[in-house]
Design a protein around this motif. Sequence first.
Motif, short mmCIF file in Angstrom:
data_model
loop_
_atom_site.label_atom_id
_atom_site.label_comp_id
_atom_site.label_asym_id
_atom_site.label_seq_id
_atom_site.Cartn_x
_atom_site.Cartn_y
_atom_site.Cartn_z
N GLY A 398 11.95 17.92 41.41
CA GLY A 398 12.32 19.53 41.13
C GLY A 398 13.69 19.86 40.66
O GLY A 398 13.29 20.47 40.09
N SER A 399 14.51 19.65 40.30
CA SER A 399 16.01 19.68 40.75
C SER A 399 16.57 20.08 39.48
O SER A 399 17.14 20.82 39.13
N THR A 400 15.17 19.45 38.45
CA THR A 400 16.19 19.10 37.11
C THR A 400 15.51 20.08 35.97
O THR A 400 16.33 20.97 35.10
N ASP A 401 14.39 19.91 35.92
CA ASP A 401 13.22 20.79 35.24
C ASP A 401 13.34 22.46 35.56
O ASP A 401 13.05 23.19 34.39
N LYS A 402 13.65 23.21 36.22
CA LYS A 402 13.91 24.12 37.04
C LYS A 402 14.95 24.95 35.97
O LYS A 402 14.30 26.11 35.83
N HIS A 403 16.09 24.55 35.62
CA HIS A 403 16.43 25.99 35.08
C HIS A 403 17.52 25.44 33.48
O HIS A 403 18.03 25.58 33.03
N VAL A 404 16.07 24.72 32.96
CA VAL A 404 17.05 23.88 31.88
C VAL A 404 17.08 24.89 30.79
O VAL A 404 18.01 24.44 30.32
N VAL A 405 16.46 25.48 30.71
CA VAL A 405 16.68 26.53 29.55
C VAL A 405 17.98 27.59 29.47
O VAL A 405 18.27 27.32 28.71
N ASP A 406 18.30 27.65 30.90
CA ASP A 406 18.87 28.42 31.52
C ASP A 406 20.32 27.49 31.51
O ASP A 406 21.45 27.96 30.51
N GLN A 407 20.65 26.35 31.62
CA GLN A 407 21.63 25.49 31.17
C GLN A 407 21.93 25.23 29.47
O GLN A 407 22.75 25.78 30.02
N VAL A 408 21.05 24.77 29.54
CA VAL A 408 21.06 24.20 27.94
C VAL A 408 22.14 26.14 27.06
O VAL A 408 22.37 25.44 25.76
N GLU A 463 14.75 14.62 31.17
CA GLU A 463 15.23 13.60 32.30
C GLU A 463 17.05 14.44 32.62
O GLU A 463 17.64 15.16 31.35
N PRO A 464 17.10 14.05 33.63
CA PRO A 464 18.40 15.01 34.32
C PRO A 464 19.54 13.95 32.81
O PRO A 464 20.64 15.20 32.58
N GLU A 465 19.63 13.16 31.83
CA GLU A 465 20.61 12.59 31.33
C GLU A 465 20.72 13.24 30.21
O GLU A 465 21.98 13.92 29.18
N LEU A 466 19.66 13.56 30.10
CA LEU A 466 19.23 14.39 28.30
C LEU A 466 19.27 15.73 28.69
O LEU A 466 20.48 16.37 27.39
N VAL A 467 19.35 16.72 29.98
CA VAL A 467 20.25 17.58 30.02
C VAL A 467 21.39 17.67 29.88
O VAL A 467 22.03 18.63 29.25
N LYS A 468 22.27 17.09 30.27
CA LYS A 468 23.63 17.16 30.32
C LYS A 468 24.65 16.23 28.86
O LYS A 468 24.78 16.88 28.26
N LEU A 639 25.86 9.16 29.75
CA LEU A 639 25.52 10.53 27.86
C LEU A 639 26.07 9.70 27.05
O LEU A 639 25.04 9.63 26.25
N ALA A 640 27.05 8.21 26.91
CA ALA A 640 26.74 7.39 25.29
C ALA A 640 26.13 6.86 24.99
O ALA A 640 25.63 7.14 24.57
N CYS A 641 25.24 6.26 26.21
CA CYS A 641 24.20 5.20 26.08
C CYS A 641 23.03 6.04 25.39
O CYS A 641 22.34 5.50 25.08
N GLU A 642 22.27 7.81 26.89
CA GLU A 642 21.61 8.23 25.88
C GLU A 642 21.98 8.37 24.60
O GLU A 642 20.92 8.50 23.56
N PHE A 643 22.68 9.05 24.67
CA PHE A 643 22.88 9.48 22.95
C PHE A 643 22.75 8.62 22.04
O PHE A 643 21.99 8.57 21.07
N LEU A 644 23.53 7.42 22.11
CA LEU A 644 22.94 6.30 20.99
C LEU A 644 21.90 5.91 21.34
O LEU A 644 21.06 5.51 19.85
N LEU A 645 21.02 5.49 22.19
CA LEU A 645 19.45 4.97 22.32
C LEU A 645 18.83 6.46 21.81
O LEU A 645 17.81 5.86 20.86
N PHE A 737 16.11 7.67 41.07
CA PHE A 737 17.16 7.03 40.21
C PHE A 737 18.21 7.47 39.15
O PHE A 737 19.16 7.55 39.50
N SER A 738 17.31 8.13 38.57
CA SER A 738 17.98 8.47 37.53
C SER A 738 18.82 9.69 37.66
O SER A 738 19.99 10.23 37.80
#
Length: 760
Positions: A398-408, A463-468, A639-645, A737-738
């Motif tokens: 639950g720690s990733t989706d809670k503040h997605v809007v604020d972080q982004v 996903e946490p990597e998408l937020v970052k 992050l680089a792998c996620e961006f390329l994918l 794991f993510s």
Amino acid sequence: MTVKLDFEECLKDSPRFRAAIETVETEVSVLETQLEKLLKLCTTMLESGRQYSAHSKNFVSGVQELSQNSQGDSMMSECLEKFSESFNKMIGRHEELLDTTQQSFKQQLQSLVKEDMKQFKETRKEFERSSETLSSALHHNAEVPRRRHHEAEEAVLALKVARTAFRARALDYVLQINVIQSKKKFEILKFMLTFMEAQSSYLEQGFRVVKELAQYRKDLAAQLHQLVLESAREKRDMEQRHTMIKQKDLSQEDAVPELRTEPGVAVMEGYLYKRASNAFKTWSRRWFSIQSNQLVYQKKAKDALTVVVEDLRLCTVKPCPDHERRFCFEVVSPSKSCLLQADSERHQQAWVCAVQNSIASAYNEEHPEPPLGQQPLERAASLSAAKLQSPLGRRLRGSTDKHVVDQVQRLEGNAQCCDCREPAPEWASINLGITLCIECSGIHRSLGVHFSKVRSLTLDSWEPELVKLMCELGNRVINQIYEARVEEMNIKRPQPGCSRLEKEAWIRAKYVEKKFITKFPEVRVQLSRGGVGRGPEKPPKPCPKPKPPHLARGSAGTSPGNASPVAGPREGVASGAVAAVEDLHSLHPGPLLYRAAGAPPSLPTMADALAHGADVNWVNVAQESRTPLLQAVAANSLLACEFLLQNGASVNQADSKGRGPLHHATILGHTGLACLFLKRGANMSAVDEEGKDPLSIAIDSANADIVTLLRLAKMREVELAQGQAGDETYLDIFHDFSLMASNDPDKLTRRSYDLKLTTL
């Protein structure tokens, strides 16, 4: 009509009087035509209004009937009742408006046309007859000879009578003209004033009715917004579930009925054929269940339960392999026996096992043992699911989706739409790393996923990597790339109030046609949120052998210690920076993307290379046919792998040794990257030139976490191949794991040297 006639002038019967009469008659004729037209229009308006009121009443009746059928939903029934009642009041006010308009219409306009105009016409006819009589008398008087005294006296007398009659009719006509002129003014004005006052009263009363519901409508709008969000989430979940189920082989037989152990719940339920005890021995399909130590059945949900066995402790169950019908079994009690038939052998075994377990449970007053056929994988999944319900599991999920809007949105430039500057955007393009308003997100979605992948910041899970990834790029960085020449070209950007066509033209020119990016080749070093360093244009040079690009800005989560094993020793800061400028200055987009993905990776430079047409799967033949994705793996950059994918990189493209991204992540011990590739559908069965797949490599290297991930993925693969939906444990474990790979990568470095002794 503005002409007023004088009574003295009519007695003279002068040419001025006759000219004034003609003018008045023409204007009265025009006025009559206009009033008759207005009468028809007003009549049509009243008829249409009454039809509208009648249809509106029917509509309100339909709403009230719908409200009666929605008694179970308090929110809907209250809304329908309140709104129908208010609308009914407004319909009543509208009928009052029509009645007032019709009454005023009859008293003023219709009276003016039907009575006053009619009297005016009759007076005019009498005036014209008397005028003709006077003219004849004058003509006859003028023709009488002087010597005929008797005829002359008669002519004079007739002339006197005719003149008297004419003057009387002329005075009446002038009076009627002046009266209708005056009456015309106040009758028309009175009608319009009455009509507008009735309209004003109708609107004021309607406003008061609506104002009474102002707070309720505001509260209902807020609740409706939440309903829309919840509906969108439910729709997304149902679509995902629908897609997952549809991927199964729908021609397969029904699943085995579920065995339950909860108290107060049916232990087993499903359809069975039951042979009747009558002389005909007919078979009927019924819904059977085991509950409260009884075997019962029913035909329909509303039917009462029929008890087959009152106490399972007094019965036994046995298969009937010798019966002429297949898959039969018999439940025998002291008073009677019941012959039942399942749909398949698996169903038969499950029911026999369920009855036996229920009998044992009734004796021992304990929960039954797991049913026959339950696999160890299912028990392990249950244990894993229980583990994920722990406080740590809930915290990680639950720690990733809670503040997605604020972080982004907190990132500079992201508080406005990247394309039209609309404030507080709630949508994003995950492959570009930008935030969008809802209208621009719809335009991006129409471009296709090869240009932009749209996701909601509030409705979708992240996903946490998408937020970052979103925080690493952002609107300012991307606009420095895709709008680099806007000021130079003197082009006006769209604003929030612009039409959709203007925004769509801008977005297509920006991302599809790429009209505003800088022309290749140019220096792409020092690309950051502060600006893009550009040098003078030079002709492109042949691509040199790639060297580690010591860029000014690295990717988050990457340290010098994670540099590529193929990279050479680091040089001094000054010499490294100069070498990077010289190398990158001459690179085409493909090599530039490859170099930018290496250690330390630079996502803005990679985005710049893709904007200039770089192939995301570009192959460097000089370095074992490596791709930018393999470079990012070597740099251990999630992050680089996620961006390329996200931008279309192939997760299974191998190098010259047959090793794909999953092989390299396993060899290097990058658990987070291995988890990412498995989630993206990496092929676990692919072998390299040495004949090793990722699992055997992980066992050889004693990487416990990667071995766990690969084994879970293989189990999941087997379940899907067998048409089993399974539970969400697999996804939950990978999600955890993510989270650890993004937030605490040190936890993913466990090794066990006993793994080589284990087997699958």
